[in-house]
Design a protein around this motif. Sequence first.
Motif, PDB file in Angstrom:
ATOM      1  N   SER A  44     -11.852  26.487 -72.823  1.00 18.77           N
ATOM      2  CA  SER A  44     -10.793  25.132 -72.932  1.00 18.77           C
ATOM      3  C   SER A  44     -10.013  25.255 -73.956  1.00 18.77           C
ATOM      4  O   SER A  44      -9.228  24.974 -74.832  1.00 18.77           O
ATOM      5  CB  SER A  44     -10.391  23.900 -71.581  1.00 18.77           C
ATOM      6  OG  SER A  44     -11.298  24.333 -70.591  1.00 18.77           O
ATOM      7  N   ARG A  96     -10.645  26.036 -76.980  1.00 19.92           N
ATOM      8  CA  ARG A  96     -10.138  27.455 -78.026  1.00 19.92           C
ATOM      9  C   ARG A  96      -8.342  27.581 -77.483  1.00 19.92           C
ATOM     10  O   ARG A  96      -8.168  28.457 -78.359  1.00 19.92           O
ATOM     11  CB  ARG A  96     -11.505  28.517 -77.814  1.00 19.92           C
ATOM     12  CG  ARG A  96     -12.610  28.268 -78.610  1.00 19.92           C
ATOM     13  CD  ARG A  96     -13.228  29.042 -78.989  1.00 19.92           C
ATOM     14  NE  ARG A  96     -14.396  28.540 -79.996  1.00 19.92           N
ATOM     15  CZ  ARG A  96     -15.036  28.528 -80.690  1.00 19.92           C
ATOM     16  NH1 ARG A  96     -15.102  30.668 -80.938  1.00 19.92           N
ATOM     17  NH2 ARG A  96     -15.650  28.148 -81.605  1.00 19.92           N
ATOM     18  N   ALA A  97      -8.542  28.251 -75.922  1.00 18.16           N
ATOM     19  CA  ALA A  97      -7.130  28.333 -75.414  1.00 18.16           C
ATOM     20  C   ALA A  97      -6.273  27.210 -75.355  1.00 18.16           C
ATOM     21  O   ALA A  97      -5.049  27.830 -75.995  1.00 18.16           O
ATOM     22  CB  ALA A  97      -7.465  28.333 -74.112  1.00 18.16           C
ATOM     23  N   VAL A  98      -6.999  26.307 -75.877  1.00 12.77           N
ATOM     24  CA  VAL A  98      -5.642  25.031 -76.045  1.00 12.77           C
ATOM     25  C   VAL A  98      -4.851  25.858 -77.891  1.00 12.77           C
ATOM     26  O   VAL A  98      -3.633  25.265 -78.407  1.00 12.77           O
ATOM     27  CB  VAL A  98      -6.082  23.569 -75.807  1.00 12.77           C
ATOM     28  CG1 VAL A  98      -5.475  23.091 -76.783  1.00 12.77           C
ATOM     29  CG2 VAL A  98      -6.453  23.620 -74.263  1.00 12.77           C
ATOM     30  N   ILE A  99      -5.955  25.696 -78.487  1.00 13.66           N
ATOM     31  CA  ILE A  99      -5.965  26.059 -80.167  1.00 13.66           C
ATOM     32  C   ILE A  99      -4.731  27.367 -80.485  1.00 13.66           C
ATOM     33  O   ILE A  99      -4.153  26.676 -81.212  1.00 13.66           O
ATOM     34  CB  ILE A  99      -7.109  25.996 -80.604  1.00 13.66           C
ATOM     35  CG1 ILE A  99      -8.392  25.084 -80.955  1.00 13.66           C
ATOM     36  CG2 ILE A  99      -7.597  26.493 -82.005  1.00 13.66           C
ATOM     37  CD1 ILE A  99      -9.458  24.938 -81.214  1.00 13.66           C
ATOM     38  N   LEU A 100      -5.223  28.661 -79.601  1.00 16.19           N
ATOM     39  CA  LEU A 100      -4.863  29.117 -79.601  1.00 16.19           C
ATOM     40  C   LEU A 100      -3.112  29.178 -78.932  1.00 16.19           C
ATOM     41  O   LEU A 100      -2.152  29.367 -79.143  1.00 16.19           O
ATOM     42  CB  LEU A 100      -4.734  30.480 -78.719  1.00 16.19           C
ATOM     43  CG  LEU A 100      -6.199  31.548 -79.165  1.00 16.19           C
ATOM     44  CD1 LEU A 100      -7.062  32.382 -78.743  1.00 16.19           C
ATOM     45  CD2 LEU A 100      -5.645  31.525 -80.789  1.00 16.19           C
ATOM     46  N   GLY A 101      -3.274  28.165 -78.110  1.00 12.13           N
ATOM     47  CA  GLY A 101      -2.010  28.211 -77.333  1.00 12.13           C
ATOM     48  C   GLY A 101      -0.882  27.438 -77.973  1.00 12.13           C
ATOM     49  O   GLY A 101       0.021  26.912 -78.199  1.00 12.13           O
ATOM     50  N   GLY A 132      -0.967  27.093 -81.363  1.00 13.56           N
ATOM     51  CA  GLY A 132      -0.984  27.634 -82.335  1.00 13.56           C
ATOM     52  C   GLY A 132       0.176  28.972 -81.765  1.00 13.56           C
ATOM     53  O   GLY A 132       1.542  28.973 -83.096  1.00 13.56           O
ATOM     54  N   GLN A 133       0.376  29.326 -81.054  1.00 12.85           N
ATOM     55  CA  GLN A 133       1.324  29.943 -80.430  1.00 12.85           C
ATOM     56  C   GLN A 133       2.676  28.984 -80.567  1.00 12.85           C
ATOM     57  O   GLN A 133       3.709  29.714 -81.181  1.00 12.85           O
ATOM     58  CB  GLN A 133       0.973  30.969 -78.876  1.00 12.85           C
ATOM     59  CG  GLN A 133      -0.048  31.654 -79.350  1.00 12.85           C
ATOM     60  CD  GLN A 133      -0.210  32.058 -77.648  1.00 12.85           C
ATOM     61  OE1 GLN A 133       0.822  32.044 -76.566  1.00 12.85           O
ATOM     62  NE2 GLN A 133      -1.223  32.560 -77.659  1.00 12.85           N
TER      63      GLN A 133
END
Lengths: 647, 375
Positions: free
Chosen positions: A12, A14-19, A21-22
Amino acid sequence: MYSYETDTQTFSRRAVILGLGQLGLFGLLAARLQNLQITRGDQYGILAENNRVNIGLIAPLRGRILDRYGQEIATNRPNFQVIMIPEQTKDPIETLQVLEKLVPISPSRRRRLLRDIPRSRGFVPFTVAENLEWEQFAAINLNLPHLPGVEPQVGKLRYYPQDDIFSHMVGYVGRPDGRDLRRDDPLLKVPGFRIGKSGVEKQFDDTLRGSAGSRRVEVNNVGRVIRELARNPGAQGADLMMSMDSTLQNEAIRLLGEQSGSVVMMDVNSGEVLTIASAPTFNPNQFTVGLSQKEWDGLLDDQRKPLINKAIAGQYAPGSTVKMLIAIAGLEEKVITPKEKIVCEGLYELGGDTFHCWEHEGHGAMNMHDAITNSCDVYFYELARRLGIDPIEKVTKKFGLGSTSIPGAFGEKKGLIPGRDWKRANLDASWQTGETLIAGIGQGYMLVTPIQLAVMTARIANGGKEVVPKLLINPKDVQSDNRNISQASQGNLTMDDDGGEKTNSLVVDPEHIKLMHKAMTSVVNDPDGTAFGSRFNLRGVKSAGKTGTVQVRRISKDERESGIIPNEELDWHLRDHALFVGFAPVKNPKYAISVVVEHGGSGSKVAAPIAQKLLKMALERDRQPSKTKTARANAFNKTAKMKVDKA
Amino acid sequence: MSQFLSPRLNSFQGRLASLNWLLVALIVSISLIGVMMLYSVADGSFEPWSIRHLTRLIVGLAFMITVAIIDIKFWFRIAYFVYVIGLLALLSVEFFGDQMMGAKRWLDLGLVTIQPSEPMRIGLILALARYYHNLPVENISRPQWLVLPLLMIVVPAFLIFKQPDLGTSILFSLIGVSILFLAGLSWRYFFAGGLALIPAGWITWTMLLDYQKKRVFTFLDPDSDPLGSGYHILQSKIAIGSGGLTGKGFMQGTQSHLNFLPEKHTDFIFTMYAEEMGLYGALILLVMYLMILLMGYFIATQSRSAFARILAMSISVSFFIYLFVNIAMVVGLLPVVGVPLPLMSYGGTSMLTVMFGMGLLLNVQVNRYTELSTK
């Protein structure tokens, strides 16, 4: 071992970080779009428009040049051309071979076409042939259905319908060369565009040229025209009406014939130049279509110098034609009276030097009138000695010698009136009395041009008014509502608008001028006058004048003793120049003329007859005024109508 | 409770009904914008691109829904198999591929030709998702367990690089790295990798030939060489910029219709869209893409199994990478690398790959409560 919770938490996070970032990168894209489309939107809008729109120039039709009666001197004639658009043909090379059977294609053009067509983008048109005869052009038109991609096209070409008679003064047009192209006018880069190269064509190029039209076209990335967006036809060049009379001009050229020389005839009051001819001449039409190297070399190598406009660029010693001015100077300075006689014994001694009269026997006692009539040199040696060089310099300059007559005229020379200052500056020596003596008979350093001689004669003829030659006619004089004739004629060529009416006086005693009229009348009409042989009497109307025979070589003492070699036995370039200046009628003078025939021999035998014939012809033409006036009015109406049609 | 909340997955209708139809609607909408723009590219003609894009959309939708309603366990089982098939396809490109414009990228399958480098990324995602699903958490950051995933990334990346297709190869590697990141690989590896890139980059720079360096400079300042290699990107920026706020109007883009733009039907389709539809249109499109990504995020975070989570989020990330790199390229933020814009660009393989991915994403949502064994 397997921990679901840790795993999920890590994921979760890391997904937030990528999200995020996007999301941030999306923001970056949006900001970039905002920057491109809003902040710099206008700038890119202009760039896109520049990409899309090409501006092509449309060459304006060059203004015509007309003579004083509206006869065309320079005009535009259709130039029949054949254009080929390679991509529309079945096979461009094959099409070229078919075309070759119908129209002449020069080997050099053929080579160029064969080289360039395969390399070109198919939509770029090529000129296959031009300056075609009507029959050849018609043949192409007839065969068009079998020749896809071939287009007949009618361009415009400068044309001089009177061929060679006005070539020097009117000039010709040609391709802009490197120097012309350095100027900023984009019109000069339009293929086939011609500009004035000499004469009036060059001097009034801006007026004749008109203003370029333009067409805005939409093009794609390789420059193919997609459609036309707008068209501005531009303005055709204004017509120029010249003061010359084609009939007189033609006669002048005919009379000069194969000789090398010039004729200038002008109206003594208005200054309008009726004839300004230089011979031999050349055909300006050859210059528009291109001269072969051989023809060009022929013109350059001719010792009679056909390319020089001798009427304004030929410089000669005035010889005896200057004697009226010496006489006027004498009277003005009061160093002599008209009645005082000077004895001529054929020679005049000063210091150790001997100065000869053309009449070896001597003229005997001569008063002023007789001295001019007989052109006695001794009389003028004495008069010049009494005067000194300064008054001679002053009076000759006053009458128009030694300075240009038509400001701005292409190639006009100034001539030379020598004086103390001139000699000091140019030869670094002081003036000698002997030089004054030969200046008194128009020899020595003194150089004049034929137009200056005509101006001098006109100023004598009109009673001492400062008339100035005028090459263009003010359209206002003829028809006030015609705006297509150039307004240039009001400025550049003349000192004032209204011709002779407001011309300044030269401040010379009219009585002195009258004496000259009388003497010049005797030159032509008295049996002992030097030009008696060519006199005319047109129902009581007579002419006046003065001959001049100008030595171009030094006659040695030995030759003088053993007998002077006659002109006919000398090489052409050593023979005397023949000069004549004159005016007519004697009462109320109207026309002044100067004739110079280079190495022609005697002024009375060669130059005077030409001048007399032209003066007579000019006077005769004035007796049919109705015809000429109608002709002129018609010419203007035609132009005015053309203008209306265009508008 | 989970039984109560979970949809009735045992029936076909049940699965169909439980699909995220909003996501499907977004996919269809964006694709239809693509159809519209391809119509404009052809100067108002359905031929040759628009109609085929539409056909592919319909076929792709059927494929996507099929992928979506198949049991996730099936995809879990064949994950490695898909990867191997993809790898074999890449290898066969190396040996039997069709050469086009100096690059071997295409594989002729008789009926269709495909570019295996595109669907390969789905294979990688499936394989890595299954690998990390099976791998105990404490082993994830152990070096010996990192060897296989790295090989799984590097081998196809190298094959793609050799085609040569540097752009796709980099994107492929980037997707791989994202999966490692999502799987929970220790930060230390990423820091180390990042640090290693600096000297590697410097060495590469010194090894680049002059023309290659020039390309980089051109990217940094395309205006310096407006007729050379900077031409495409400059024309693209002119097109987008001249579109302004509201655009030049459908079929009215001068830059595109007068051919100043290259590759309008593929890589530069966004440029044409932005020129004709303006900033408004561009932002609407970006929001639609963003919504797809947002759904991907929620689908991933709601899923029970590691396989499903990693699968969903990786598909979402790879979708993002493609769309970001494409748009960033045409607006001049990134150098020109041949990358299609998902759903908009004309291209069968790209459409197939995107639909495959989106089908899996939908599948994960349908199966979000399904437990998968660790095996």
